[in-house]
Write a protein that holds these residues in place. Structure first.
Motif, PDB file in Angstrom:
ATOM      1  N   VAL A  21      56.124  49.677  50.938  1.00 52.63           N
ATOM      2  CA  VAL A  21      56.951  49.470  49.735  1.00 52.63           C
ATOM      3  C   VAL A  21      57.740  50.759  49.485  1.00 52.63           C
ATOM      4  N   SER A  22      58.751  50.671  48.664  1.00 53.99           N
ATOM      5  CA  SER A  22      59.507  51.895  48.382  1.00 53.99           C
ATOM      6  C   SER A  22      58.720  52.783  47.418  1.00 53.99           C
ATOM      7  N   LEU A  23      58.984  54.062  47.503  1.00 58.13           N
ATOM      8  CA  LEU A  23      58.291  55.017  46.627  1.00 58.13           C
ATOM      9  C   LEU A  23      58.812  54.834  45.197  1.00 58.13           C
ATOM     10  N   PRO A  24      57.934  54.507  44.213  1.00 56.82           N
ATOM     11  CA  PRO A  24      58.442  54.275  42.853  1.00 56.82           C
ATOM     12  C   PRO A  24      58.835  55.590  42.183  1.00 56.82           C
ATOM     13  N   GLU A  25      59.914  55.562  41.425  1.00 55.56           N
ATOM     14  CA  GLU A  25      60.407  56.775  40.733  1.00 55.56           C
ATOM     15  C   GLU A  25      60.014  56.719  39.261  1.00 55.56           C
ATOM     16  N   PRO A  26      59.377  57.756  38.739  1.00 54.66           N
ATOM     17  CA  PRO A  26      58.974  57.725  37.322  1.00 54.66           C
ATOM     18  C   PRO A  26      60.176  57.724  36.377  1.00 54.66           C
ATOM     19  N   ALA A  27      60.158  56.806  35.413  1.00 51.30           N
ATOM     20  CA  ALA A  27      61.207  56.742  34.390  1.00 51.30           C
ATOM     21  C   ALA A  27      60.791  57.633  33.215  1.00 51.30           C
ATOM     22  N   ASP A  28      61.523  57.562  32.119  1.00 54.19           N
ATOM     23  CA  ASP A  28      61.213  58.351  30.921  1.00 54.19           C
ATOM     24  C   ASP A  28      59.756  58.174  30.518  1.00 54.19           C
ATOM     25  N   GLY A  29      59.060  59.254  30.315  1.00 53.90           N
ATOM     26  CA  GLY A  29      57.694  59.188  29.808  1.00 53.90           C
ATOM     27  C   GLY A  29      56.658  58.770  30.840  1.00 53.90           C
ATOM     28  N   GLN A  30      57.068  58.638  32.097  1.00 56.73           N
ATOM     29  CA  GLN A  30      56.109  58.193  33.123  1.00 56.73           C
ATOM     30  C   GLN A  30      55.745  59.325  34.082  1.00 56.73           C
ATOM     31  N   ILE A  31      54.567  59.166  34.669  1.00 57.40           N
ATOM     32  CA  ILE A  31      54.190  60.032  35.790  1.00 57.40           C
ATOM     33  C   ILE A  31      53.975  59.150  37.014  1.00 57.40           C
ATOM     34  N   ARG A  32      54.096  59.766  38.183  1.00 58.90           N
ATOM     35  CA  ARG A  32      53.725  59.046  39.405  1.00 58.90           C
ATOM     36  C   ARG A  32      52.401  59.635  39.905  1.00 58.90           C
ATOM     37  N   ILE A  33      51.482  58.737  40.249  1.00 58.59           N
ATOM     38  CA  ILE A  33      50.150  59.165  40.689  1.00 58.59           C
ATOM     39  C   ILE A  33      49.990  58.865  42.168  1.00 58.59           C
ATOM     40  N   LYS A  34      49.468  59.835  42.901  1.00 54.19           N
ATOM     41  CA  LYS A  34      49.032  59.571  44.283  1.00 54.19           C
ATOM     42  C   LYS A  34      47.607  59.052  44.143  1.00 54.19           C
ATOM     43  N   VAL A  35      47.446  57.770  44.371  1.00 59.60           N
ATOM     44  CA  VAL A  35      46.208  57.078  44.002  1.00 59.60           C
ATOM     45  C   VAL A  35      45.062  57.407  44.963  1.00 59.60           C
ATOM     46  N   LYS A  36      43.888  57.662  44.358  1.00 58.11           N
ATOM     47  CA  LYS A  36      42.656  57.853  45.144  1.00 58.11           C
ATOM     48  C   LYS A  36      41.758  56.631  45.011  1.00 58.11           C
ATOM     49  N   ALA A  37      41.801  55.992  43.845  1.00 64.06           N
ATOM     50  CA  ALA A  37      40.918  54.847  43.592  1.00 64.06           C
ATOM     51  C   ALA A  37      41.559  53.949  42.542  1.00 64.06           C
ATOM     52  N   ALA A  38      41.337  52.640  42.690  1.00 61.32           N
ATOM     53  CA  ALA A  38      41.928  51.679  41.739  1.00 61.32           C
ATOM     54  C   ALA A  38      40.919  50.583  41.443  1.00 61.32           C
ATOM     55  N   GLY A  39      40.817  50.211  40.173  1.00 58.70           N
ATOM     56  CA  GLY A  39      39.846  49.190  39.767  1.00 58.70           C
ATOM     57  C   GLY A  39      40.382  47.780  40.011  1.00 58.70           C
ATOM     58  N   VAL A  40      39.473  46.887  40.422  1.00 58.34           N
ATOM     59  CA  VAL A  40      39.792  45.455  40.508  1.00 58.34           C
ATOM     60  C   VAL A  40      39.164  44.807  39.276  1.00 58.34           C
ATOM     61  N   GLY A  41      39.960  44.049  38.507  1.00 58.36           N
ATOM     62  CA  GLY A  41      39.424  43.408  37.297  1.00 58.36           C
ATOM     63  C   GLY A  41      39.595  41.907  37.357  1.00 58.36           C
ATOM     64  N   PRO A  42      38.874  41.184  36.478  1.00 55.35           N
ATOM     65  CA  PRO A  42      38.976  39.724  36.481  1.00 55.35           C
ATOM     66  C   PRO A  42      40.392  39.218  36.196  1.00 55.35           C
ATOM     67  N   THR A  43      41.182  39.990  35.432  1.00 52.38           N
ATOM     68  CA  THR A  43      42.553  39.541  35.153  1.00 52.38           C
ATOM     69  C   THR A  43      43.385  39.544  36.434  1.00 52.38           C
ATOM     70  N   ASP A  44      43.099  40.503  37.332  1.00 55.65           N
ATOM     71  CA  ASP A  44      43.807  40.519  38.630  1.00 55.65           C
ATOM     72  C   ASP A  44      43.558  39.207  39.373  1.00 55.65           C
ATOM     73  N   LEU A  45      42.294  38.758  39.341  1.00 50.98           N
ATOM     74  CA  LEU A  45      41.950  37.517  40.051  1.00 50.98           C
ATOM     75  C   LEU A  45      42.660  36.319  39.415  1.00 50.98           C
ATOM     76  N   ALA A  46      42.744  36.343  38.079  1.00 48.62           N
ATOM     77  CA  ALA A  46      43.402  35.232  37.371  1.00 48.62           C
ATOM     78  C   ALA A  46      44.901  35.211  37.684  1.00 48.62           C
ATOM     79  N   ILE A  47      45.531  36.383  37.717  1.00 47.04           N
ATOM     80  CA  ILE A  47      46.966  36.438  38.037  1.00 47.04           C
ATOM     81  C   ILE A  47      47.176  35.937  39.468  1.00 47.04           C
ATOM     82  N   ARG A  48      46.403  36.496  40.412  1.00 45.62           N
ATOM     83  CA  ARG A  48      46.573  36.115  41.820  1.00 45.62           C
ATOM     84  C   ARG A  48      46.409  34.614  42.032  1.00 45.62           C
ATOM     85  N   GLY A  49      45.436  34.035  41.330  1.00 47.86           N
ATOM     86  CA  GLY A  49      45.168  32.602  41.481  1.00 47.86           C
ATOM     87  C   GLY A  49      46.218  31.726  40.812  1.00 47.86           C
TER      88      GLY A  49
END
Ligand SMILES: NC(=O)c1ccc[n+]([C@@H]2O[C@H](COP(=O)([O-])OP(=O)(O)OC[C@H]3O[C@@H](n4cnc5c(N)ncnc54)[C@H](OP(=O)(O)O)[C@@H]3O)[C@@H](O)[C@H]2O)c1
Length: 300
Positions: A21-49
């Motif tokens: 994917v393209s590298l996202p650019e932070p807009a006003d008030g945002q930071i960009r994080i080089k991710v080490k870990a990300a949580g999977v939540g039940p809402t993710d499953l509901a969206i995907r489904g």
């Protein structure tokens, strides 16, 4: 180009695919994080489904409401954070299952907190603190909490108990001991719940952190819908109950407070396990099948 787990359509876990994917650019008030870990939540499953129909699917849609990592770029207007800082972030715009994510709400990750624990905290902590504030629970009141053994419920129990609230935690058998250890009185969810709760006294407020069709009981026990809030029951409006959504003003400061508690060993979270981020589809499969009764945190 960086990689991410892209949601290629609504459907079974196989729609989650690792892609460039393209590298996202932070807009006003945002930071960009080089991710080490990300949580999977039940809402993710509901969206995907495809169960959250209002959710728009773009060409590079990436799931994940929370991530932890190192600040990699800082957008205009951001103060108090610099490249290299270690943070955990709540991602209202999703995007956690990726090598790089954009965030506008974050907190510093103290050295005492692991990347995995930091990534497991933001969404559940904000939701738990936010709904308790919306319910305006007070010392001496009794709160009935559905889903007390879940990620949100475990944190909500501890925050409410610390405020002097009596918590009746509706849990399955395997979470009885956990609820009691956190200071709640466990009650068993299911057909006998109404009678069991009535026997133990009046309930002033109900927090539904399960979303499994408990609102009729909740409204009956609270004596009306005014102090009943659900995080995910789509029938909320039918019962006159508030469906609480994540928002920057639901619980400002909650993430900082929860991270401090975690670093000081004053906060227990639901048990967690890790999987490599590229195996996100398998993580969704395991959670959906009920084979795993833990949170899954994706790591890079
Ligand atoms: N709107 C928001 O801001 C927001 C934010 C975060 C999460 N959410 C939503 O909130 C819900 C909870 O999230 P979570 O991360 O805490 O999920 P979770 O960790 O999967 O926990 C859900 C809990 O609900 C329990 N449960 C299932 N059926 C129940 C019932 N009939 N009565 C009482 N408890 C029952 C489960 O117990 P068993 O293991 O025994 O099945 C589990 O402990 C999810 O629907 C999620 O999508 C919404």
């Amino acid at each position: 180009m960086p990689g991410a787990v892209v949601l290629s359509g609504f459907g079974p876990p196989e729609v989650l695919r690792w892609a460039e994917v393209s590298l996202p650019e932070p807009a006003d008030g945002q930071i960009r994080i080089k991710v080490k870990a990300a949580g999977v939540g039940p809402t993710d499953l509901a969206i995907r489904g495809g169960h959250l129909k209002a959710f728009p699917l773009g060409p590079d849609t990436v799931l994940g409401f929370e991530a932890a990592g190192t600040v990699d770029a800082v957008g205009p207007g951001v103060e108090g954070t610099a490249v290299g800082d270690e943070v955990a972030a709540l991602l209202f715009g999703l995007g956690g299952y990726a090598q790089y994510a954009l965030a506008s709400i974050w907190t510093r990750k103290p050295a005492a907190v692991s990347w995995v624990d930091a990534a497991a905290l933001p969404s559940s902590a904000e939701a738990a603190a936010g709904v308790l504030r919306q319910l305006d629970v007070k010392r001496g009141e009794t709160l009935l909490l559905f889903g007390g053994g879940g990620s949100v419920g475990v944190i909500a129990t501890q925050l409410a108990v610390a405020q002097g609230v009596k918590v009746l935690s509706a849990v399955g058998a395997r979470d009885d001991a956990l609820a009691a250890r956190l200071g709640a009185t466990p009650v068993r969810y299911g057909p006998g719940l109404l009678d069991e709760v009535r026997r133990s006294g009046d309930v002033q407020a109900v927090f539904d952190a399960a979303g499994k069709g408990v609102l009729a009981d909740a409204v009956s026990l609270a004596g009306g819908p005014e102090r009943v809030i659900t995080l995910s029951d789509p029938a909320a409006a039918d019962f006159g109950v508030m469906l609480s959504h994540p928002s920057p003003d639901r619980a400002p400061g909650a993430l900082d407070e929860a991270m401090t508690m975690l670093a000081e060993g004053r906060l227990t979270m639901r048990e967690r396990m890790t999987m490599p981020m590229a195996q996100a589809a398998q993580a969704h499969r395991l959670l959906e099948s009920g084979e795993v009764h833990k949170r899954i945190i994706l790591t890079l």
